[in-house]
Scaffold this motif. Structure first.
Motif, mmCIF file in Angstrom:
data_model
loop_
_atom_site.group_PDB
_atom_site.id
_atom_site.type_symbol
_atom_site.label_atom_id
_atom_site.label_comp_id
_atom_site.label_asym_id
_atom_site.label_seq_id
_atom_site.Cartn_x
_atom_site.Cartn_y
_atom_site.Cartn_z
ATOM 1 N N GLU A 35 -16.762 101.925 42.398
ATOM 2 C CA GLU A 35 -17.650 101.342 43.396
ATOM 3 C C GLU A 35 -17.522 99.819 43.468
ATOM 4 O O GLU A 35 -17.742 99.225 44.512
ATOM 5 C CB GLU A 35 -19.101 101.716 43.085
ATOM 6 N N VAL A 36 -17.162 99.186 42.324
ATOM 7 C CA VAL A 36 -17.056 97.720 42.309
ATOM 8 C C VAL A 36 -15.963 97.241 43.261
ATOM 9 O O VAL A 36 -16.087 96.177 43.885
ATOM 10 C CB VAL A 36 -16.773 97.217 40.874
ATOM 11 N N PHE A 37 -14.907 98.032 43.403
ATOM 12 C CA PHE A 37 -13.758 97.591 44.191
ATOM 13 C C PHE A 37 -13.668 98.248 45.561
ATOM 14 O O PHE A 37 -12.608 98.284 46.177
ATOM 15 C CB PHE A 37 -12.462 97.822 43.398
ATOM 16 N N LEU A 38 -14.770 98.788 46.039
ATOM 17 C CA LEU A 38 -14.800 99.273 47.417
ATOM 18 C C LEU A 38 -14.683 98.099 48.390
ATOM 19 O O LEU A 38 -15.105 96.978 48.075
ATOM 20 C CB LEU A 38 -16.099 100.038 47.677
ATOM 21 N N PRO A 39 -14.143 98.324 49.586
ATOM 22 C CA PRO A 39 -14.019 97.221 50.544
ATOM 23 C C PRO A 39 -15.343 96.518 50.844
ATOM 24 O O PRO A 39 -15.369 95.306 51.089
ATOM 25 C CB PRO A 39 -13.470 97.925 51.793
ATOM 26 N N ALA A 40 -16.453 97.258 50.804
ATOM 27 C CA ALA A 40 -17.749 96.678 51.162
ATOM 28 C C ALA A 40 -18.172 95.573 50.192
ATOM 29 O O ALA A 40 -18.970 94.700 50.558
ATOM 30 C CB ALA A 40 -18.819 97.763 51.195
ATOM 31 N N VAL A 137 -8.738 115.112 42.216
ATOM 32 C CA VAL A 137 -7.612 114.491 41.524
ATOM 33 C C VAL A 137 -6.532 115.533 41.234
ATOM 34 O O VAL A 137 -5.334 115.237 41.268
ATOM 35 C CB VAL A 137 -8.091 113.815 40.218
ATOM 36 N N ILE A 138 -6.980 116.773 40.960
ATOM 37 C CA ILE A 138 -6.017 117.852 40.698
ATOM 38 C C ILE A 138 -5.213 118.142 41.963
ATOM 39 O O ILE A 138 -3.986 118.183 41.954
ATOM 40 C CB ILE A 138 -6.747 119.118 40.216
ATOM 41 N N ALA A 267 -7.863 98.474 32.150
ATOM 42 C CA ALA A 267 -6.457 98.421 31.744
ATOM 43 C C ALA A 267 -5.601 99.347 32.610
ATOM 44 O O ALA A 267 -4.486 98.998 33.017
ATOM 45 C CB ALA A 267 -6.330 98.813 30.269
ATOM 46 N N LEU A 268 -6.103 100.542 32.907
ATOM 47 C CA LEU A 268 -5.375 101.486 33.764
ATOM 48 C C LEU A 268 -5.090 100.871 35.130
ATOM 49 O O LEU A 268 -3.961 100.936 35.647
ATOM 50 C CB LEU A 268 -6.195 102.763 33.923
ATOM 51 N N LEU A 269 -6.109 100.262 35.723
ATOM 52 C CA LEU A 269 -5.964 99.690 37.064
ATOM 53 C C LEU A 269 -5.040 98.479 37.071
ATOM 54 O O LEU A 269 -4.437 98.167 38.106
ATOM 55 C CB LEU A 269 -7.349 99.322 37.615
ATOM 56 N N MET A 270 -4.928 97.785 35.943
ATOM 57 C CA MET A 270 -3.962 96.684 35.861
ATOM 58 C C MET A 270 -2.529 97.191 36.047
ATOM 59 O O MET A 270 -1.698 96.537 36.679
ATOM 60 C CB MET A 270 -4.070 96.000 34.495
ATOM 61 N N GLU A 277 -8.635 105.301 43.347
ATOM 62 C CA GLU A 277 -9.253 106.426 44.054
ATOM 63 C C GLU A 277 -10.213 107.193 43.142
ATOM 64 O O GLU A 277 -11.215 107.719 43.598
ATOM 65 C CB GLU A 277 -8.169 107.372 44.580
ATOM 66 N N ASN A 278 -9.900 107.261 41.869
ATOM 67 C CA ASN A 278 -10.797 107.862 40.875
ATOM 68 C C ASN A 278 -10.326 107.423 39.493
ATOM 69 O O ASN A 278 -9.691 108.193 38.766
ATOM 70 C CB ASN A 278 -10.822 109.389 40.974
#
Length: 625
Positions: A35-40, A137-138, A267-270, A277-278
């Motif tokens: 939610e922190v990185f949503l466009p809004a 995600v699956i 770390a994953l998102l880096m 997306e999830n």
């Protein structure tokens, strides 16, 4: 008790606290960072912002949960009990010499309590949907099934409430321990791959993130606050587990696991920006996603169970404090008095939860509704705590004011961050809370007007008893117990009995049950009685707001004091008032009609006080307010 027994008891309570208290905050990693990185929010997904946002989450957990709740608020226990109403009672008692301030704090605390019900609707919806969305995600082809599966799980959760949580509760702790263990372990795996995320442990990174946001700061805060939801449960569940187990659980497992998982997601998102997306379920290899969806669903159900049980307990407290009409309550455990089931609350919550699920449709949409009720409750808690520590504990003014200003500033920032989501769904829990506040305040005010009307039209008890000494009423060889709200007045049922039946019992007990603003009453002070005249006794029974009233059991305590109430020779006479709204004075006409409807539909006194069904006589009277 031996040292080993103490340790095993502490371990069991700590395990229980992990399972019940921390279920809500433990499921926040399912959706917070996404939610922190949503466009809004206007927060660009890059390494600098990932370190900053993760730092804010970790330090928010440190300041708000650890410092405010675990260290400070848990000290404000009302004879071992916590929660919004318990804190309100403490604050009101601290300022009892200032009636206006006391009434204002009671209303403020009542509003905070009603906001808890809004949280009780949103938490099950967002937790379960956030877990089931892992199916996407699956494979994206499973997306259409997320909504019906979530709804089915929620319906099943509320249907089984009638059977109680005793059996299920035994597995809550181990499952949530496994959950937090997995959160921490997978976080460590990803931190090892991108160790630069550890820079988030520097609080200056959090400050830099905030200072660079400008007016977008509030949008980011509105998402970050999702990591703090569930903090109020620390205080609300204090009476079930005690302060030490809750503190041990937080510092020993919950906080480290949450911090490691948020760092791991960063770390994953880096390394893979597409994981936004999830990010939670993308932490895991493909083969482990489906088992994690199952574990997350279990954790979400447990988190939901915690707030549902809390809603039952809050309802019971509100009834005993005079803010709600009597409702049918069923005990689901013979050994644990706190385990109750309130059918009306259960089905109302289910309707609200399903309404939220189908209205918002996803955990991201629900995130807009989530937070504003919780942060307002946090703000109200800070205000009430000030009066407890300043007027109750008599701490130095500079310390009390300084701590309050600091936490008020933090709470105000959180509220402002959530307030901008008002039209995106934030109105939903506020609307629920406002409706409940109107209902509760109307009931409390209506009861006050009803008591005033009965006093104005009532007869003084002692002169009336003296007049009976000269009369010739027939005496029935039984005991009559007259339950009254004001023990100084003649019970309406006694007047009706004399008028219509022209009979007076051999022993007459004027019974008054009083509920106090502390959780429990010592057995030694349970009953007080006085003999008013031969054959007439006044008995006052005292209960705390966490106790279950049992009038026959309380009357049995009168025997050593000279009054024997034989169960098979006793009749209970109850006055059932029919409220008649009248124009002018009192409340607004619509509120009087609301109070009248609530009064008609409240549960009977007989069941509430556990009176034997075959020994109760109800006599009605019409009362204008």
């Amino acid at each position: 008790m031996s040292l080993d027994n103490k340790r095993s008891g502490l371990a069991a309570l700590t395990l229980g606290a992990i399972g019940v208290v921390y279920g809500d905050i433990g499921t926040s990693p399912l959706y917070t960072l996404k939610e922190v990185f949503l466009p809004a929010t206007g927060v660009e997904l890059n390494t600098h912002n990932l370190i900053g946002a993760t730092s804010v989450i970790v330090w928010a957990l440190m300041f708000v949960v650890t410092l405010k709740y675990v260290i400070l608020i848990l000290r404000a226990d009302n004879r071992g009990e916590g929660g919004a109403l318990a804190l309100t009672a403490l604050a009101a008692h601290a300022v009892q010499q200032r009636p206006r301030l006391r009434n204002a704090l009671l209303l403020l605390g009542l509003f905070g309590a009603t906001l808890f019900y809004g949280d009780s609707v949103i938490t099950p919806a967002i937790s379960v949907m956030g877990a089931i969305e892992g199916l996407e995600v699956i494979t994206p082809t499973l997306k259409p099934y997320v909504l019906p599966i979530s709804a089915a799980i929620l319906v099943g959760l509320f249907v089984v409430q009638r059977y109680g949580t005793a059996a299920v509760g035994k597995v809550f702790g181990p499952i949530i321990v496994i959950w937090f263990g997995v959160l921490g372990a997978i976080g460590v795996v990803h931190i090892a791959q991108q160790p630069q995320i550890l820079a988030a442990l520097n609080p200056l990174e959090a400050w830099a993130f905030f200072s660079q946001r400008g007016w977008h700061l509030f949008a980011a805060v509105g998402a970050i606050v999702l990591a703090l939801t569930g903090a109020e449960a620390l205080y609300a569940d204090m009476g079930h587990f005690g302060v030490k187990p809750i503190r041990l659980a937080w510092t020993g497992l919950v906080f480290p696991a949450l911090a490691l998982n948020y760092l791991g997601q960063g770390a994953l998102l880096m390394g893979d920006a597409s994981a936004i997306e999830n990010p939670f379920f993308r932490l895991f290899p493909a083969a482990l996603v489906l088992p994690m969806v199952g574990l997350a669903a279990l954790a979400a159900v447990i988190a939901s169970q915690a707030v549902i049980s809390g809603a039952y307990s809050m309802t019971k407290q509100a009834i005993l404090l005079g803010f709600l009409p009597r409702l049918t309550m069923r005990h689901t455990s013979a050994s644990e008095s706190g385990q109750i089931y309130v059918p009306a609350v259960n089905w109302a919550l289910l309707a609200g939860v399903l309404g939220a699920v189908f209205m918002f449709g996803s955990s991201s949409a629900l995130a807009g509704a989530y937070g504003i009720a919780v942060t307002l409750t946090m703000l109200i808690t800070t205000v009430l705590t000030f009066f407890v520590i300043r007027d109750g504990w008599r701490l130095p003014a500079p310390l009390a004011i300084g701590a309050t200003i600091f936490f008020l500033a933090v709470d105000a920032l959180l509220v402002a961050g959530c307030a901008i989501k008002f039209f995106d769904g934030g109105w939903f829990p506020l609307a629920l809370g406002l409706m409940l506040f109107i209902m509760m305040s109307t009931w409390a005010r209506g009861r006050q007007l009803l008591m005033d009307s009965l006093r104005n039209e009532g007869l003084e008890l002692e002169p009336f008893i003296e007049s009976l000494a000269h009369g010739g009423a027939h005496r029935a060889q039984r005991t009559a117990v007259y339950a009254v709200a004001d023990p100084t007045l003649v019970p309406q049922a006694l007047l009706h009995n004399l008028k219509h039946n022209q009979v007076l019992h051999e022993t007459n007990v004027i019974l008054n049950v009083q509920f106090h603003d502390h959780p429990s009453v010592d057995e030694a002070g349970r009953v007080e009685l006085a003999q008013l005249a031969p054959g007439f006794w006044r008995v006052v029974v005292h209960y705390g707001f966490m106790e279950e009233p049992d009038v026959p059991a309380a009357l049995a305590l009168c025997e050593p004091k000279g009054l024997r109430v034989e169960p098979f020779e006793t009749s209970y006479f109850l006055s059932r008032e029919t409220v008649v709204p009248t124009p002018g004075g009192g409340m607004a006409n619509w509120r009087e009609r609301l109070f009248s409807a609530l009064s008609r539909n409240s549960s009977g006194v007989a069941r509430f006080f556990r009176l034997p069904d075959n020994a109760v006589v109800e006599l009605g009277t019409r009362v204008q307010i």
